[in-house]
Design a protein around this motif. Structure first.
Motif, PDB file in Angstrom:
ATOM      1  N   ASP A   7      40.547  24.142  51.413  1.00 26.98           N
ATOM      2  CA  ASP A   7      40.450  25.569  51.100  1.00 26.98           C
ATOM      3  C   ASP A   7      40.257  26.381  52.370  1.00 26.98           C
ATOM      4  O   ASP A   7      40.901  27.412  52.566  1.00 26.98           O
ATOM      5  N   LEU A   8      39.390  25.889  53.227  1.00 25.76           N
ATOM      6  CA  LEU A   8      39.145  26.581  54.496  1.00 25.76           C
ATOM      7  C   LEU A   8      40.441  26.643  55.313  1.00 25.76           C
ATOM      8  O   LEU A   8      40.767  27.672  55.915  1.00 25.76           O
ATOM      9  N   THR A  26      46.212  28.205  66.905  1.00 28.61           N
ATOM     10  CA  THR A  26      45.007  28.490  67.687  1.00 28.61           C
ATOM     11  C   THR A  26      44.165  29.563  67.004  1.00 28.61           C
ATOM     12  O   THR A  26      42.941  29.434  66.887  1.00 28.61           O
ATOM     13  N   THR A  27      44.830  30.615  66.532  1.00 31.73           N
ATOM     14  CA  THR A  27      44.104  31.690  65.860  1.00 31.73           C
ATOM     15  C   THR A  27      43.412  31.180  64.595  1.00 31.73           C
ATOM     16  O   THR A  27      42.243  31.486  64.348  1.00 31.73           O
ATOM     17  N   ALA A  28      44.132  30.392  63.816  1.00 32.22           N
ATOM     18  CA  ALA A  28      43.554  29.852  62.579  1.00 32.22           C
ATOM     19  C   ALA A  28      42.375  28.949  62.902  1.00 32.22           C
ATOM     20  O   ALA A  28      41.343  28.968  62.226  1.00 32.22           O
ATOM     21  N   ARG A  29      42.533  28.164  63.958  1.00 29.29           N
ATOM     22  CA  ARG A  29      41.483  27.228  64.334  1.00 29.29           C
ATOM     23  C   ARG A  29      40.228  27.976  64.814  1.00 29.29           C
ATOM     24  O   ARG A  29      39.108  27.609  64.466  1.00 29.29           O
ATOM     25  N   ASN A  30      40.438  29.029  65.587  1.00 28.32           N
ATOM     26  CA  ASN A  30      39.296  29.817  66.030  1.00 28.32           C
ATOM     27  C   ASN A  30      38.566  30.440  64.849  1.00 28.32           C
ATOM     28  O   ASN A  30      37.343  30.522  64.812  1.00 28.32           O
ATOM     29  N   ARG A  31      39.358  30.872  63.899  1.00 27.64           N
ATOM     30  CA  ARG A  31      38.792  31.453  62.686  1.00 27.64           C
ATOM     31  C   ARG A  31      37.937  30.407  61.957  1.00 27.64           C
ATOM     32  O   ARG A  31      36.827  30.691  61.517  1.00 27.64           O
ATOM     33  N   ALA A  32      38.465  29.195  61.861  1.00 28.49           N
ATOM     34  CA  ALA A  32      37.733  28.113  61.201  1.00 28.49           C
ATOM     35  C   ALA A  32      36.420  27.847  61.919  1.00 28.49           C
ATOM     36  O   ALA A  32      35.364  27.654  61.301  1.00 28.49           O
ATOM     37  N   LEU A  33      36.508  27.875  63.239  1.00 27.80           N
ATOM     38  CA  LEU A  33      35.322  27.666  64.070  1.00 27.80           C
ATOM     39  C   LEU A  33      34.265  28.720  63.759  1.00 27.80           C
ATOM     40  O   LEU A  33      33.088  28.420  63.586  1.00 27.80           O
ATOM     41  N   ASP A  34      34.724  29.983  63.664  1.00 31.69           N
ATOM     42  CA  ASP A  34      33.823  31.092  63.322  1.00 31.69           C
ATOM     43  C   ASP A  34      33.140  30.862  61.993  1.00 31.69           C
ATOM     44  O   ASP A  34      31.924  30.995  61.868  1.00 31.69           O
ATOM     45  N   ALA A  37      48.462  22.127  57.848  1.00 33.02           N
ATOM     46  CA  ALA A  37      48.320  20.679  58.027  1.00 33.02           C
ATOM     47  C   ALA A  37      47.364  20.361  59.178  1.00 33.02           C
ATOM     48  O   ALA A  37      46.508  19.483  59.072  1.00 33.02           O
ATOM     49  N   THR A  38      47.500  21.096  60.279  1.00 34.40           N
ATOM     50  CA  THR A  38      46.625  20.849  61.427  1.00 34.40           C
ATOM     51  C   THR A  38      45.187  21.239  61.096  1.00 34.40           C
ATOM     52  O   THR A  38      44.248  20.516  61.409  1.00 34.40           O
ATOM     53  N   LEU A  39      45.051  22.387  60.418  1.00 34.90           N
ATOM     54  CA  LEU A  39      43.698  22.842  60.075  1.00 34.90           C
ATOM     55  C   LEU A  39      43.003  21.878  59.113  1.00 34.90           C
ATOM     56  O   LEU A  39      41.796  21.682  59.200  1.00 34.90           O
ATOM     57  N   ILE A  40      43.770  21.274  58.208  1.00 36.01           N
ATOM     58  CA  ILE A  40      43.153  20.300  57.303  1.00 36.01           C
ATOM     59  C   ILE A  40      42.674  19.101  58.115  1.00 36.01           C
ATOM     60  O   ILE A  40      41.579  18.586  57.914  1.00 36.01           O
ATOM     61  N   ARG A  41      43.495  18.678  59.064  1.00 43.34           N
ATOM     62  CA  ARG A  41      43.075  17.520  59.873  1.00 43.34           C
ATOM     63  C   ARG A  41      41.788  17.821  60.626  1.00 43.34           C
ATOM     64  O   ARG A  41      40.862  17.017  60.638  1.00 43.34           O
ATOM     65  N   VAL A  42      41.708  18.993  61.260  1.00 42.19           N
ATOM     66  CA  VAL A  42      40.537  19.226  62.096  1.00 42.19           C
ATOM     67  C   VAL A  42      39.305  19.667  61.306  1.00 42.19           C
ATOM     68  O   VAL A  42      38.191  19.430  61.747  1.00 42.19           O
ATOM     69  N   ALA A  88      27.508  20.272  61.064  1.00 43.53           N
ATOM     70  CA  ALA A  88      27.451  20.405  62.516  1.00 43.53           C
ATOM     71  C   ALA A  88      28.434  19.462  63.189  1.00 43.53           C
ATOM     72  O   ALA A  88      29.071  19.809  64.188  1.00 43.53           O
ATOM     73  N   ALA A  89      28.598  18.281  62.625  1.00 44.53           N
ATOM     74  CA  ALA A  89      29.523  17.306  63.216  1.00 44.53           C
ATOM     75  C   ALA A  89      30.946  17.834  63.130  1.00 44.53           C
ATOM     76  O   ALA A  89      31.731  17.731  64.076  1.00 44.53           O
ATOM     77  N   LYS A  90      31.266  18.428  61.979  1.00 43.16           N
ATOM     78  CA  LYS A  90      32.598  18.986  61.766  1.00 43.16           C
ATOM     79  C   LYS A  90      32.879  20.076  62.797  1.00 43.16           C
ATOM     80  O   LYS A  90      33.944  20.163  63.375  1.00 43.16           O
ATOM     81  N   LEU A  91      31.852  20.879  63.059  1.00 41.73           N
ATOM     82  CA  LEU A  91      31.975  21.981  64.010  1.00 41.73           C
ATOM     83  C   LEU A  91      32.320  21.445  65.400  1.00 41.73           C
ATOM     84  O   LEU A  91      33.208  21.938  66.081  1.00 41.73           O
ATOM     85  N   ARG A  92      31.615  20.380  65.784  1.00 42.84           N
ATOM     86  CA  ARG A  92      31.886  19.788  67.090  1.00 42.84           C
ATOM     87  C   ARG A  92      33.326  19.292  67.162  1.00 42.84           C
ATOM     88  O   ARG A  92      34.015  19.490  68.144  1.00 42.84           O
ATOM     89  N   GLU A  93      33.762  18.685  66.069  1.00 40.56           N
ATOM     90  CA  GLU A  93      35.104  18.123  66.039  1.00 40.56           C
ATOM     91  C   GLU A  93      36.167  19.212  66.237  1.00 40.56           C
ATOM     92  O   GLU A  93      37.100  19.064  67.009  1.00 40.56           O
ATOM     93  N   VAL A  94      35.990  20.328  65.521  1.00 45.62           N
ATOM     94  CA  VAL A  94      36.944  21.427  65.637  1.00 45.62           C
ATOM     95  C   VAL A  94      36.925  21.963  67.064  1.00 45.62           C
ATOM     96  O   VAL A  94      37.959  22.234  67.663  1.00 45.62           O
ATOM     97  N   ALA A  95      35.718  22.108  67.613  1.00 46.25           N
ATOM     98  CA  ALA A  95      35.587  22.643  68.957  1.00 46.25           C
ATOM     99  C   ALA A  95      36.274  21.723  69.967  1.00 46.25           C
ATOM    100  O   ALA A  95      36.994  22.178  70.844  1.00 46.25           O
TER     101      ALA A  95
END
Lengths: 93, 425
Positions: B37-38, B69-77, B27-32, B86-93
């Motif tokens: 799928d990601l 945190t681990t999942a989010r870092n993975r998403a960032l990668d 749920a958190t990963l979908i929000r960020v 690029a905007a999405k990347l900034r948001e996750v970061a």
């Protein structure tokens, strides 16, 4: 997002009603001509491409934040038509 | 706990974290990321990493925060590597930085005006959006919130795996393309949407409840999943009496689950069930929740149904059941959700409270209801009341009629047994 609202009426209804605030009001399906082009040949037929219980009587192109907002706009058209269906379709970006 | 933990303990910890945290992580990963799928992929990856890392470093104090945190870092990668959005990347970061070290999130997302902010709740409301077909709502909820795999969901709903996979793909595509918002609905939509979410959870439970044979384990597990989701919802919306009412209803039904069929898999009627095998603790929890819900002073269909279930589950013997109370509650339910099926149930309760003739008079009034045309429980209820009224020959005729209409094999055998009793007695 952009959505098109297809504002429909039952086939039996003579269209005069839908109009308020629509991007386009359409004349009845009896006035429609359907065109198909195949191998250099253009085929025409009288009437709409599909006959159903309802027909599209008008179109509205709207800008909405999300589907919930588009549905609220569609509900307003539907209410104005005494409950006629309105199809909500997102436009390709 | 540090290092040296045995493999089993770590596996158990990961399995427990999966059950408790999967929905929250997704749920958190979908929000960020805004990418369903990601989000699933990264959540899966985080759980795989946990198995490895927890073995080496020990199980973290807050497994959920570690996984997120681990999942989010993975998403960032992944996003960095794909260098798209690029905007999405900034948001996750940015959200990653905002997360304090203890993993508790600061609430920076103010898009909800309902005052409730939890990613799981956003996810649940989005999965249960009325613009999705009902089968997709159920499947998506099981996949994203409960963490069931696509093959498991396919088995539970008795459809080919490819069909279920397609259903999930389509639902996610529609959410994206049609602009279904990822949020808890605003106040003016909330009551209606909450009813929709409760409906999905209840359907899920009933799917599981309908599974009777032992081979049907995956389906039976749906009851547990439905209860878990209802608990999450009750946790997040503790002031909604109907949410508590649904959880109470599910617990009260589930408490009787073990005795609903006999060793041979044949259904056992409520009055013949071995009450000593009912799960007392579960029933008491349900009854307690119902009391809390009713104190809210806003009765609704789930609370009333839970009250009916409580009448059955708290009766020491079948004979001690307060049928007059049950008849009154069905009357209340009929007022809230007019339906011929509810009237039929009320007719039976009245028959049990005041005598079969009183019930039969009410059943007779339902003979012309379109809603009940072809419904086997109409003649079956009539048959049961006639049998209890000592009119076996008329009962047999009614059972024959019910047998013409019944579709479920187990129910058919039950009716045939009754019919045989009427003919012989």
């Amino acid at each position: 997002m952009k959505y098109v609202l297809f504002v429909c009426l039952p086939e039996s209804d003579e269209v005069t009603r839908p109009g308020e605030g629509l991007t386009a009001r359409l004349r009845p399906p009896d006035d429609a001509t359907t065109v198909r082009a195949r191998d250099d040949e253009v085929l025409l037929s009288d009437g709409p491409f599909a006959r159903g219980e309802e027909y599209v009587a008008g179109l509205d192109l709207v800008e909405a934040a999300d589907l919930d907002e588009a549905v609220a706009l569609a509900a307003r058209h539907s209410a104005a038509l005494g409950g006629g269906p309105v199809e909500v379709r997102p436009v390709w970006d | 706990m540090k290092g040296g933990e045995n493999t089993n303990a770590v596996e158990e910890a990961v399995a427990a974290a999966f059950r408790a945290e999967w929905g929250q992580v997704v749920a958190t990963l979908i929000r960020v990321t805004g990418d369903w799928d990601l989000a699933e992929e990264c959540a899966q990856d985080a759980f795989a990493q946990a198995l490895d890392r927890w073995r080496r470093d020990g199980v973290p104090r807050r497994p959920g925060a570690w996984l997120t945190t681990t999942a989010r870092n993975r998403a960032l990668d992944v996003l960095r590597r794909e260098a798209v959005g690029a905007a999405k990347l900034r948001e996750v970061a940015v959200t990653a930085r905002e997360e304090p070290s203890d993993g508790r999130e600061t609430d920076t997302d103010d898009t909800d005006d309902s005052g409730v902010r939890d990613d799981r709740l956003r996810l649940l409301f989005t999965c249960c959006h009325p613009a999705l077909p009902i089968e997709a709502r159920v499947a998506l909820t099981l996949r994203t919130l409960a963490g069931l795999t696509t093959p498991e969901i396919a088995r539970a709903f008795l459809v080919p795996e490819a069909t279920m996979a397609q259903r999930l793909v389509r639902a996610k595509r529609k959410i994206r393309n049609a602009g279904i918002p990822y949020r808890v609905p605003p106040a003016h939509l909330l009551p209606e949407r909450t009813t929709g979410v409760l409906g999905v959870i209840y359907l899920l439970f009933n799917e599981g409840y309908a599974a009777t044979s032992g081979a049907d384990r995956v389906r039976a597990n749906l009851c547990g999943e439905a209860i878990r989701l209802a608990r999450v919802l009750a946790d997040l919306m503790p002031d909604e009496p109907e949410v508590l009412g649904l959880l109470a209803l599910l617990l009260l039904h589930d408490a009787r689950r073990a005795t609903r069929v006999d060793a041979a898999g044949e259904p056992v009627s409520l009055e013949d069930q071995d009450r000593s095998l009912w799960d007392r603790a579960e029933a008491e929890e349900g009854a307690g929740l119902l009391e809390t819900a009713l104190r809210g002073g806003r009765p609704g269909p789930y609370q009333v149904q839970a009250a009916i279930a409580a009448c059955h589950t708290t009766a020491a013997t079948a004979g001690a059941t307060d049928w007059a109370d049950i008849a009154g509650l069905y009357g209340e339910l009929e007022r809230l959700v007019p339906s011929a099926v509810v009237r039929l149930n009320r007719a039976f309760a009245v028959g049990m409270a005041e005598g079969p003739d009183a019930g039969l008079a009410l059943v007779a009034e339902l003979a012309d209801e379109d809603e009940l045309a072809g419904y086997h429980l109409l003649p079956a209820t009539r048959a049961d009341l006639l049998r209890r009224g000592g009119r076996p020959r008329e009962a047999a005729t009614a059972y024959e009629r019910a047998l013409e209409l019944v579709e479920n094999e187990a129910e058919r055998r039950f009716l045939e047994k009754r019919l045989a009793e009427c003919r012989s007695g």
